[in-house]
Design an enzyme around this catalytic site. Structure first.
Site, PDB file in Angstrom:
ATOM      1  N   ASN A   1       0.815  -1.229   0.000  1.00  0.00           N
ATOM      2  CA  ASN A   1       0.000   0.000   0.000  1.00  0.00           C
ATOM      3  C   ASN A   1       0.846   1.277   0.000  1.00  0.00           C
ATOM      4  O   ASN A   1       0.354   2.356   0.324  1.00  0.00           O
ATOM      5  CB  ASN A   1      -0.914   0.038   1.227  1.00  0.00           C
ATOM      6  CG  ASN A   1      -1.776  -1.189   1.365  1.00  0.00           C
ATOM      7  OD1 ASN A   1      -1.633  -1.951   2.315  1.00  0.00           O
ATOM      8  ND2 ASN A   1      -2.663  -1.391   0.419  1.00  0.00           N
TER       9      ASN A   1
ATOM     10  N   ASN B   1      -2.230  -8.586  -1.904  1.00  0.00           N
ATOM     11  CA  ASN B   1      -3.147  -8.559  -3.045  1.00  0.00           C
ATOM     12  C   ASN B   1      -2.986  -7.319  -3.922  1.00  0.00           C
ATOM     13  O   ASN B   1      -3.366  -7.325  -5.085  1.00  0.00           O
ATOM     14  CB  ASN B   1      -4.598  -8.690  -2.572  1.00  0.00           C
ATOM     15  CG  ASN B   1      -4.945  -7.708  -1.483  1.00  0.00           C
ATOM     16  OD1 ASN B   1      -4.253  -7.636  -0.465  1.00  0.00           O
ATOM     17  ND2 ASN B   1      -5.990  -6.944  -1.668  1.00  0.00           N
ATOM     18  N   HIS B   2      -2.410  -6.228  -3.364  1.00  0.00           N
ATOM     19  CA  HIS B   2      -2.213  -5.015  -4.174  1.00  0.00           C
ATOM     20  C   HIS B   2      -0.850  -4.978  -4.863  1.00  0.00           C
ATOM     21  O   HIS B   2      -0.411  -3.909  -5.303  1.00  0.00           O
ATOM     22  CB  HIS B   2      -2.390  -3.762  -3.302  1.00  0.00           C
ATOM     23  CG  HIS B   2      -3.802  -3.541  -2.861  1.00  0.00           C
ATOM     24  ND1 HIS B   2      -4.815  -3.229  -3.740  1.00  0.00           N
ATOM     25  CD2 HIS B   2      -4.386  -3.627  -1.634  1.00  0.00           C
ATOM     26  CE1 HIS B   2      -5.954  -3.102  -3.077  1.00  0.00           C
ATOM     27  NE2 HIS B   2      -5.726  -3.353  -1.797  1.00  0.00           N
TER      28      HIS B   2
HETATM   29 FE   LIG Z   1      -2.714  -3.747   2.897  1.00  0.00          FE
HETATM   30 FE   LIG Z   2      -3.872  -6.586   1.317  1.00  0.00          FE
END
Ligand SMILES: [Fe+2]
Ligand SMILES: [Fe+2]
Length: 274
Positions: free
Chosen positions: A36, A63-64
């Site tokens: 993030n 996931n990012h």
């Molecule tokens: Fe995160």
């Molecule tokens: Fe995440």
């Protein structure tokens, strides 16, 4: 290990604290979850360089991981950007990379795995990876050469806790990431694995998991409204996990959950948390 470092505000705290930590506490190795870093979504080359300058030794992801296209170039050039080993259809991520600590005569393996509960994408079963590699890691740890740590990036506490027990006495430490909400269940098992279900986010908590709360509320109340997320800025917390590893067993002797709320980023002192 610092949890998901989010956006400009999260980077600012991390960049300020990591050099102080390394110097005052004689810390050998710092990992951060970097999924993030860039405005909440992914990582850029510029941000990678900035964080390295502050003393980050390795980045784990989640996931990012591919929200910014720079990630492909970064991973070609730098092996300290660790991608989850159970991504589908991505080659070259299948092994937990090794990092050498010459002055300690040790090697650190970093496991980074995605959980599958409540994720938009489907990942390979993380337990299959752990099962396949278990004997390998046991022999590495017992031989005295390797310390193994894990960032399990998952929504469900159950997945993270199950993985910790599956590798109890193999991992020096396991931290959960992804929820951006810290748990307070840190423990050191009888077999020397330090464990925390979720370390939480390093970033703005006057938010919904780091994002502008008004916008998130609007989107929940009116799901048809197309409104991009915006990173929040206020009420900065630093969340991490500090682990002391025995050079004899390669397992943990002690662990400390680090959680500092309402960081005044201009007047930050390490003495405020340690
Ligand atoms: Fe995160
Ligand atoms: Fe995440």
């Amino acid at each position: 290990m610092l949890g998901d470092v989010l956006g400009r505000a999260g980077r600012k705290i991390a960049k300020k604290i990591i050099p102080q930590f390394k110097q005052s506490l004689d810390i050998d190795f710092v990992t951060i979850n970097g999924e993030n870093l860039a405005g909440g979504f992914g990582i850029t080359s510029k941000i990678y360089d900035e964080m390295k300058l502050s003393g980050v030794d390795a980045f784990t992801m989640g996931n990012h991981w591919r929200d910014k296209s720079d990630v492909h170039l970064i991973r070609q050039q730098h092996k300290d950007l660790v991608l989850p080993q159970n991504l589908n259809g991505i080659s070259g991520v299948e092994y937990a990379p090794e990092f050498h600590l010459p002055h300690r005569n040790k090697t650190i393996n970093i496991i980074n795995l995605m959980g599958n509960f409540a994720m938009k994408e489907e990942y390979k079963n993380p337990f299959e990876f752990l099962q396949k590699e278990k004997e390998h890691f046991i022999s590495k740890v017992k031989s005295g050469s390797n310390i193994v740590i894990a960032d399990i990036h998952a929504e469900a506490s159950s997945e993270k806790q199950a993985m910790a027990w599956y590798y109890d006495g193999i991992l020096a430490a396991l931290i959960g990431t992804h929820t951006h909400t810290p748990t307070s269940d840190e423990r050191l098992t009888e077999n020397g694995t330090a464990f925390l279900t979720d370390v939480g986010m390093t970033g703005p908590y006057d938010s919904v998991i780091g994002m502008n709360k008004t916008r998130v509320l609007t989107k929940f109340i009116n799901p048809s409204v197309k409104l991009p997320h915006e990173v929040a800025e206020n009420d900065l917390w630093l969340c991490g996990f500090l682990v002391e590893v025995s050079p004899q067993t390669n397992l943990s002797l002690a662990c400390h959950r680090i959680q500092c709320r309402g960081v005044d980023e201009e007047n930050w002192l390490i003495s405020s948390i340690v």
